[in-house]
Design an enzyme around this catalytic site. Structure first.
Site, PDB file in Angstrom:
ATOM      1  N   GLU A 170       7.093  14.085  18.042  1.00  0.00           N
ATOM      2  CA  GLU A 170       7.747  14.021  16.734  1.00  0.00           C
ATOM      3  C   GLU A 170       7.140  15.070  15.815  1.00  0.00           C
ATOM      4  OE1 GLU A 170       9.341  10.684  13.576  1.00  0.00           O
ATOM      5  OE2 GLU A 170       7.408  10.327  14.528  1.00  0.00           O
ATOM      6  N   GLU A 176       7.425  -0.167  12.516  1.00  0.00           N
ATOM      7  CA  GLU A 176       8.499   0.821  12.637  1.00  0.00           C
ATOM      8  C   GLU A 176       7.817   2.185  12.660  1.00  0.00           C
ATOM      9  OE1 GLU A 176      10.446   3.716  11.967  1.00  0.00           O
ATOM     10  OE2 GLU A 176      11.200   3.022  10.033  1.00  0.00           O
ATOM     11  N   LEU A 177       7.879   2.855  13.835  1.00  0.00           N
ATOM     12  CA  LEU A 177       6.978   3.967  14.096  1.00  0.00           C
ATOM     13  C   LEU A 177       7.668   5.312  14.298  1.00  0.00           C
ATOM     14  CD1 LEU A 177       4.543   2.087  16.514  1.00  0.00           C
ATOM     15  CD2 LEU A 177       4.482   2.242  14.015  1.00  0.00           C
ATOM     16  N   GLY A 214       3.096   6.234  11.599  1.00  0.00           N
ATOM     17  CA  GLY A 214       2.923   6.859  12.901  1.00  0.00           C
ATOM     18  C   GLY A 214       2.236   5.944  13.899  1.00  0.00           C
ATOM     19  N   CYS A 254      12.543   9.222   9.892  1.00  0.00           N
ATOM     20  CA  CYS A 254      12.139   8.560  11.134  1.00  0.00           C
ATOM     21  C   CYS A 254      13.269   8.548  12.155  1.00  0.00           C
ATOM     22  CB  CYS A 254      11.657   7.141  10.853  1.00  0.00           C
ATOM     23  SG  CYS A 254      12.841   6.110   9.970  1.00  0.00           S
ATOM     24  N   LYS A 311       0.857  -1.192   0.000  1.00  0.00           N
ATOM     25  CA  LYS A 311       0.000   0.000   0.000  1.00  0.00           C
ATOM     26  C   LYS A 311       0.888   1.235   0.000  1.00  0.00           C
ATOM     27  CE  LYS A 311      -3.208   2.834   2.620  1.00  0.00           C
ATOM     28  NZ  LYS A 311      -2.304   3.992   2.471  1.00  0.00           N
TER      29      LYS A 311
END
Length: 489
Positions: free
Chosen positions: A381, A250-251, A229, A284, A176
């Site tokens: 962030e 993985e945020l 996120g 990130c 996606k």
């Protein structure tokens, strides 16, 4: 200006959404709409997953691991050959610097080459079992259909570290693309068939929340690899309750950049600039929290502010520019709100702090001195070129300050004391630690976070095994009949 019209890749064919719905993408450097992309329905997602599921037992599933590896190598070669054209599209869609996007596409090909070589190195083991006459071994099988969800920033890289190990292990994938910038992945999709990868093995869908929910909750999806996120990740985890898919996350982070009094100041300043102003801070692993030893803070900040004030902001297609625009208006609004709150809470803006005087989503390189550890900006962030600064006096103090966060993706440590560098790398809670460098990557080295920065690892050989599951096989080697289960011996 002519608008580029894109389609999705499903089962080897380019197609529109089932209901014909589309959305536009604007060039963040100019604000002009430049492309149109399909808005996938749940029906479109189902077709993509069904195609990927069927491909597991088709020609792809019948290939040897070595043959799969050759396909991945060709895909990597094609990506490198087309790096400039894909880089141009990515720069137009995201505002990232062209010199960065073109270089990244070339280097990302190395990740596909790495996994091409790993494809026939995946193996099980024999077990020294505690039962007589038994031969027991394991083999590694592909998990199945992988749902990969990537954000707009570094999307070619974040796709490669999912596609590479997933395909090397024999899985199929539905990718996606971000609704904020889908075009680069659709351009990449044009290379899949050229690489000899059968239809249905790689599918690319585009869209927002409807598309994402349909994909991550689909009953035939076996693993979800998500980068994005934390709020979106919570929905992904909830969606996985519908299909019991394995999940890796993985945020992003709020990474500490720690400079001790014995550091090479020039090197540390340059590393800091690269860590927060490179990619316009839209990374990130951005080193967005600077901790500098009190004894060198004044000298360090003077040099840092001077460089920040002289960064050339401009058109990301122009090689003379050093920093481009933000990708979305939402980022611009979020950053301005957080800076206003930081000032209200006692923060001092050393430089920047406002949008640049240019048309488009440009924001000045910003440095904010923070006197209070309670300031909201210290653990929020921003995903932009905004650096917070705190001073410290001792190792114990800075460890506590660096770890005072819900995040835990990366950290940078600058010191010439080798013992201290090892101690700090062990004490700072982060999945990646760079010592006297920053933002270095390699297909050989795994990366990922702890705490609210997610779980699971991407890149490296560990990632290959994360896209397989072990099967245990028991073989009775004795010619004697199995004992009657109702008569104890």
């Amino acid at each position: 200006m002519a608008i580029s019209t894109y389609q999705m890749l499903i089962d080897g064919a380019w197609c529109d959404a089932a209901d014909g719905a589309r959305f536009d993408s604007a060039n963040p450097a100019t604000g002009d709409v430049w492309s149109s992309v399909p808005e996938a329905t749940a029906q479109d997602v189902d077709r993509a997953v069904q195609a990927a599921d069927a491909a597991l037992d088709g020609p792809w599933g019948q290939m040897t691991a070595t043959e799969r590896g050759k396909c991945l190598r060709r895909l990597g070669d094609l990506l490198a050959e087309n790096s400039e054209s894909i880089g141009r599209v990515e720069t137009t869609d995201t505002g990232k610097m062209f010199k960065e996007t073109a270089w990244q596409a070339t280097y990302i090909a190395e990740y596909l080459h790495f996994y091409a070589g790993a494809a026939d190195k995946i193996h099980g083991e024999t077990l020294p079992i505690d039962k007589p006459d038994m031969f027991v071994f394991t083999e590694r099988e592909p998990i199945g259909v992988i749902a990969a969800v990537v954000p707009w920033n570094s999307q070619m890289f974040l796709s490669a570290v999912k596609i590479g190990p997933a395909l090397a292990a024999g899985n199929t994938i539905v990718l996606k693309a971000s609704e904020h910038a889908s075009a680069p992945l659709l351009e990449f999709g044009k290379l899949v068939a050229q690489a000899g990868i059968p239809n249905g093995v790689v599918n690319i869908v585009t869209g927002g929340a409807t598309c994402g929910k349909a994909l991550t909750s689909h009953p035939q999806v076996a693993k979800i690899a998500f980068t994005g996120g934390p709020n979106a990740a919570r929905h992904v985890v909830r969606n996985s309750a519908e299909n019991f898919a394995e999940v890796s996350l993985e945020l992003g982070g709020k990474s500490p950049f720690i400079v001790f009094d014995d550091a090479n100041i020039e090197s540390a300043v340059n590393g800091c600039v690269a860590g927060i102003f490179g990619a316009t801070g839209q990374s990130c692993v951005a080193g967005s929290r600077l901790f500098v030893h009190d004894d060198i803070a004044d000298e360090f900040l003077e040099k840092l502010v001077h460089i920040a004030q002289n960064i050339c902001i401009g058109d990301p297609q122009d090689d003379a520019a050093e920093m481009g625009p933000l990708c979305t208006q939402g980022q611009m609004d979020h950053i301005q709100r957080q800076i206003a709150l930081a000032i209200e809470q006692g923060g001092q803006v050393l430089t920047g702090g406002k949008p640049a005087d240019l048309a488009g989503l440009y924001f000045e390189p910003t440095i904010i001195a923070c006197a209070s550890p309670e300031m909201t900006i210290l653990d929020t962030e921003l995903f932009g070129p905004v650096l917070t600064v705190q001073r410290f006096k001792s190792e114990d103090q800075v460890v506590a300050m660096a770890n005072d966060t819900v995040h835990g993706l990366a950290a940078g440590i600058f010191t010439r004391d080798s013992a201290r560098s090892i101690r700090m790398s062990m004490l700072v809670k982060a999945g990646i630690v760079w010592v006297n460098t920053y933002r270095a990557i390699s297909p050989i080295a795994a990366f990922g976070g702890v705490k609210s920065s997610g779980y699971g690892r991407e890149a490296g050989m560990q990632a290959v095994y994360a896209y397989t599951r072990p099967k245990t096989v028991w073989m009775n080697l004795s010619d004697d009949p199995i004992a009657n289960p109702f008569k104890m011996r």
